[in-house]
Design a protein around this motif. Structure first.
Motif, mmCIF file in Angstrom:
data_model
loop_
_atom_site.group_PDB
_atom_site.id
_atom_site.type_symbol
_atom_site.label_atom_id
_atom_site.label_comp_id
_atom_site.label_asym_id
_atom_site.label_seq_id
_atom_site.Cartn_x
_atom_site.Cartn_y
_atom_site.Cartn_z
ATOM 1 N N ALA A 180 0.836 -1.203 0.000
ATOM 2 C CA ALA A 180 0.000 0.000 0.000
ATOM 3 C C ALA A 180 0.872 1.256 0.000
ATOM 4 O O ALA A 180 0.583 2.234 -0.713
ATOM 5 N N GLY A 181 1.946 1.213 0.782
ATOM 6 C CA GLY A 181 2.853 2.350 0.812
ATOM 7 C C GLY A 181 3.520 2.599 -0.522
ATOM 8 O O GLY A 181 3.796 3.749 -0.886
ATOM 9 N N ALA A 182 3.776 1.537 -1.264
ATOM 10 C CA ALA A 182 4.408 1.651 -2.581
ATOM 11 C C ALA A 182 3.393 1.903 -3.693
ATOM 12 O O ALA A 182 3.779 2.048 -4.860
ATOM 13 N N ARG A 183 2.107 1.915 -3.322
ATOM 14 C CA ARG A 183 1.026 2.133 -4.290
ATOM 15 C C ARG A 183 1.089 1.129 -5.445
ATOM 16 O O ARG A 183 1.009 1.495 -6.628
ATOM 17 N N ILE A 184 1.258 -0.126 -5.087
ATOM 18 C CA ILE A 184 1.299 -1.203 -6.082
ATOM 19 C C ILE A 184 -0.039 -1.246 -6.830
ATOM 20 O O ILE A 184 -1.112 -1.156 -6.224
ATOM 21 N N GLY A 185 0.025 -1.421 -8.133
ATOM 22 C CA GLY A 185 -1.180 -1.372 -8.950
ATOM 23 C C GLY A 185 -2.047 -2.609 -8.904
ATOM 24 O O GLY A 185 -3.228 -2.564 -9.300
ATOM 25 N N HIS A 186 -1.509 -3.735 -8.438
ATOM 26 C CA HIS A 186 -2.296 -4.980 -8.364
ATOM 27 C C HIS A 186 -1.541 -5.959 -7.476
ATOM 28 O O HIS A 186 -0.364 -6.244 -7.729
ATOM 29 N N VAL A 187 -2.207 -6.457 -6.452
ATOM 30 C CA VAL A 187 -1.621 -7.481 -5.586
ATOM 31 C C VAL A 187 -2.350 -8.788 -5.816
ATOM 32 O O VAL A 187 -3.585 -8.863 -5.673
ATOM 33 N N VAL A 188 -1.617 -9.815 -6.190
ATOM 34 C CA VAL A 188 -2.167 -11.162 -6.331
ATOM 35 C C VAL A 188 -1.656 -11.970 -5.147
ATOM 36 O O VAL A 188 -0.456 -12.245 -5.038
ATOM 37 N N LEU A 189 -2.568 -12.295 -4.262
ATOM 38 C CA LEU A 189 -2.232 -13.039 -3.046
ATOM 39 C C LEU A 189 -2.615 -14.493 -3.230
ATOM 40 O O LEU A 189 -3.747 -14.803 -3.616
ATOM 41 N N THR A 190 -1.697 -15.400 -2.947
ATOM 42 C CA THR A 190 -2.035 -16.816 -2.969
ATOM 43 C C THR A 190 -2.390 -17.259 -1.557
ATOM 44 O O THR A 190 -1.648 -17.019 -0.609
ATOM 45 N N SER A 191 -3.559 -17.872 -1.437
ATOM 46 C CA SER A 191 -4.096 -18.274 -0.135
ATOM 47 C C SER A 191 -4.271 -19.790 -0.118
ATOM 48 O O SER A 191 -3.329 -20.524 -0.407
ATOM 49 N N ALA A 192 -5.453 -20.255 0.227
ATOM 50 C CA ALA A 192 -5.754 -21.692 0.225
ATOM 51 C C ALA A 192 -7.223 -21.871 -0.110
ATOM 52 O O ALA A 192 -8.079 -21.101 0.354
ATOM 53 N N ALA A 193 -7.532 -22.864 -0.919
ATOM 54 C CA ALA A 193 -8.925 -23.144 -1.264
ATOM 55 C C ALA A 193 -9.739 -23.353 0.005
ATOM 56 O O ALA A 193 -9.312 -24.059 0.922
ATOM 57 N N HIS A 194 -10.901 -22.711 0.058
ATOM 58 C CA HIS A 194 -11.845 -22.785 1.181
ATOM 59 C C HIS A 194 -11.403 -21.994 2.405
ATOM 60 O O HIS A 194 -12.080 -22.048 3.441
ATOM 61 N N ALA A 195 -10.306 -21.246 2.328
ATOM 62 C CA ALA A 195 -9.864 -20.489 3.499
ATOM 63 C C ALA A 195 -10.892 -19.453 3.930
ATOM 64 O O ALA A 195 -10.873 -19.001 5.084
ATOM 65 N N ASP A 196 -11.802 -19.098 3.036
ATOM 66 C CA ASP A 196 -12.841 -18.106 3.345
ATOM 67 C C ASP A 196 -14.126 -18.741 3.869
ATOM 68 O O ASP A 196 -15.149 -18.058 3.978
ATOM 69 N N ILE A 236 -5.174 -12.527 6.538
ATOM 70 C CA ILE A 236 -4.371 -11.732 5.601
ATOM 71 C C ILE A 236 -5.218 -11.296 4.406
ATOM 72 O O ILE A 236 -5.105 -10.160 3.927
ATOM 73 N N GLU A 237 -6.070 -12.191 3.924
ATOM 74 C CA GLU A 237 -6.969 -11.823 2.831
ATOM 75 C C GLU A 237 -7.823 -10.615 3.211
ATOM 76 O O GLU A 237 -7.981 -9.668 2.426
ATOM 77 N N ARG A 238 -8.388 -10.646 4.391
ATOM 78 C CA ARG A 238 -9.252 -9.540 4.819
ATOM 79 C C ARG A 238 -8.454 -8.243 4.963
ATOM 80 O O ARG A 238 -8.956 -7.158 4.645
ATOM 81 N N HIS A 239 -7.209 -8.360 5.420
ATOM 82 C CA HIS A 239 -6.363 -7.166 5.539
ATOM 83 C C HIS A 239 -6.082 -6.583 4.156
ATOM 84 O O HIS A 239 -6.084 -5.353 3.977
ATOM 85 N N LEU A 240 -5.870 -7.441 3.172
ATOM 86 C CA LEU A 240 -5.637 -6.983 1.808
ATOM 87 C C LEU A 240 -6.879 -6.287 1.252
ATOM 88 O O LEU A 240 -6.797 -5.223 0.634
ATOM 89 N N ARG A 241 -8.044 -6.885 1.469
ATOM 90 C CA ARG A 241 -9.287 -6.294 0.964
ATOM 91 C C ARG A 241 -9.525 -4.900 1.548
ATOM 92 O O ARG A 241 -10.089 -4.023 0.884
ATOM 93 N N ALA A 242 -9.093 -4.717 2.802
ATOM 94 C CA ALA A 242 -9.310 -3.428 3.474
ATOM 95 C C ALA A 242 -8.239 -2.398 3.137
ATOM 96 O O ALA A 242 -8.357 -1.235 3.541
ATOM 97 N N SER A 243 -7.220 -2.794 2.391
ATOM 98 C CA SER A 243 -6.061 -1.923 2.157
ATOM 99 C C SER A 243 -6.320 -0.822 1.140
ATOM 100 O O SER A 243 -5.578 0.155 1.072
ATOM 101 N N GLY A 244 -7.344 -0.993 0.312
ATOM 102 C CA GLY A 244 -7.595 -0.049 -0.772
ATOM 103 C C GLY A 244 -6.842 -0.377 -2.047
ATOM 104 O O GLY A 244 -7.020 0.299 -3.067
ATOM 105 N N LEU A 245 -5.995 -1.410 -2.017
ATOM 106 C CA LEU A 245 -5.242 -1.820 -3.198
ATOM 107 C C LEU A 245 -6.115 -2.659 -4.135
ATOM 108 O O LEU A 245 -6.983 -3.416 -3.674
#
Length: 288
Positions: free
Chosen positions: A97-113, A127-136
């Motif tokens: 977020a600080g670097a204003r990255i244009g797209h973050v692709v996070l690898t998680s785990a199937a069914h982790a949600d 971590i997924e929820r933190h990414l969603r809240a980041s504005g990125l």
């Protein structure tokens, strides 16, 4: 051409993504704590730029991400613990977020949600929820069980004696994916931000029962291999986390729409388990 920063670049998922992104024509910035490792040298030879980065050193993350267009993010609790994974994953997202990255692709785990109760799935969901809240702009790809695990560790020890020791019933299917297909799908997503941003996708390449896995391993290795169901109680003596995962596999099941993924994204080149197994050097693996 994008400048893609890849964390875990000397590991399985990050390495596969780095190679696939290079093949797609992107400039890859391979991030690793060990830039002088043989795996890092291999990436350099393929054309990647190798940078030092440590999840526990924000300054190193800031320097490594500066000027990057996109980020492939992978975290792991193994060897550290889920609390450490969460802390490091949040630090990586904050640096992105600080670097204003244009797209973050996070690898998680199937069914982790899905509220699995599996510790290393739950940490990834935090971590997924933190990414969603980041504005990125974000995409989450969530792989099923790794085929690559069948060529190492305690599974490989059993294969040497002709047993595929696995804590599931012989006739219960499990969805599977090799690191190569994770990397190929990640590279596809990185190159098509507008199509994938804001989406979470469970991914798998094949679905097999333990009996089918044993048969495919035996055919590839050229020796008889049969499935032996390991009691969950035995797994629990080694890892509560893995025992919870296998209990979930057996009870709820790890369903992923394999046919739909193959139809929608044929360019990934999805591997069947048999094709993956036939590509391994079982002679070298089993005769160590």
């Amino acid at each position: 051409m994008l400048t893609v920063a890849v964390t875990g670049a000397t590991g399985a998922q990050g390495g596969a993504t780095a190679r696939a992104a290079l093949a797609a024509g992107h400039h890859v910035r391979a991030l690793t704590r060990r830039p002088d490792s043989p795996a890092a040298d291999t990436l350099r030879q393929l054309g990647a730029e190798v940078r030092h980065a440590d999840f526990d050193d924000r300054a190193s993350l800031d320097a490594a991400l500066a000027g990057a267009d996109a980020l492939f993010a992978v975290t792991t609790p193994f060897g550290t613990g889920t609390d450490t994974e969460i802390r490091q994953g949040k630090a990586l997202v904050d640096a992105a977020a600080g670097a204003r990255i244009g797209h973050v692709v996070l690898t998680s785990a199937a069914h982790a949600d899905r509220g699995t109760g599996v510790p290393h799935y739950e940490s990834k969901w935090v971590i997924e929820r933190h990414l969603r809240a980041s504005g990125l702009p974000w995409t989450v790809i969530a792989p099923a069980a790794f085929m690559d695990n069948y060529a190492g560790g305690w599974t490989l020890d059993g294969l040497r004696s002709g047993n595929f020791a696995w804590p599931m019933p012989s006739d219960l299917p499990l969805t599977l994916i090799p690191a190569a297909d994770i990397g190929a799908f990640a590279a596809l997503v990185l190159g098509r931000r507008d199509d994938f941003a804001g989406h979470r996708l469970d991914i798998a390449s094949d679905a097999c029962t333990p009996a089918q896995i044993a048969a495919a391993l035996g055919a590839a290795a050229g020796r008889p291999i049969t499935h032996e169901e390991v009691p969950l109680a035995y797994v629990r003596t080694h890892s509560e986390d893995l025992a919870a995962m296998f209990a979930y596999f057996t009870g709820t099941g790890l369903d992923v729409d394999v046919a739909g993924l193959r139809h929608a994204y044929p360019e990934v080149g999805w591997h069947t388990f048999g094709a993956w197994a036939s590509g391994q050097d079982w002679g070298a693996l089993l005769d160590r």
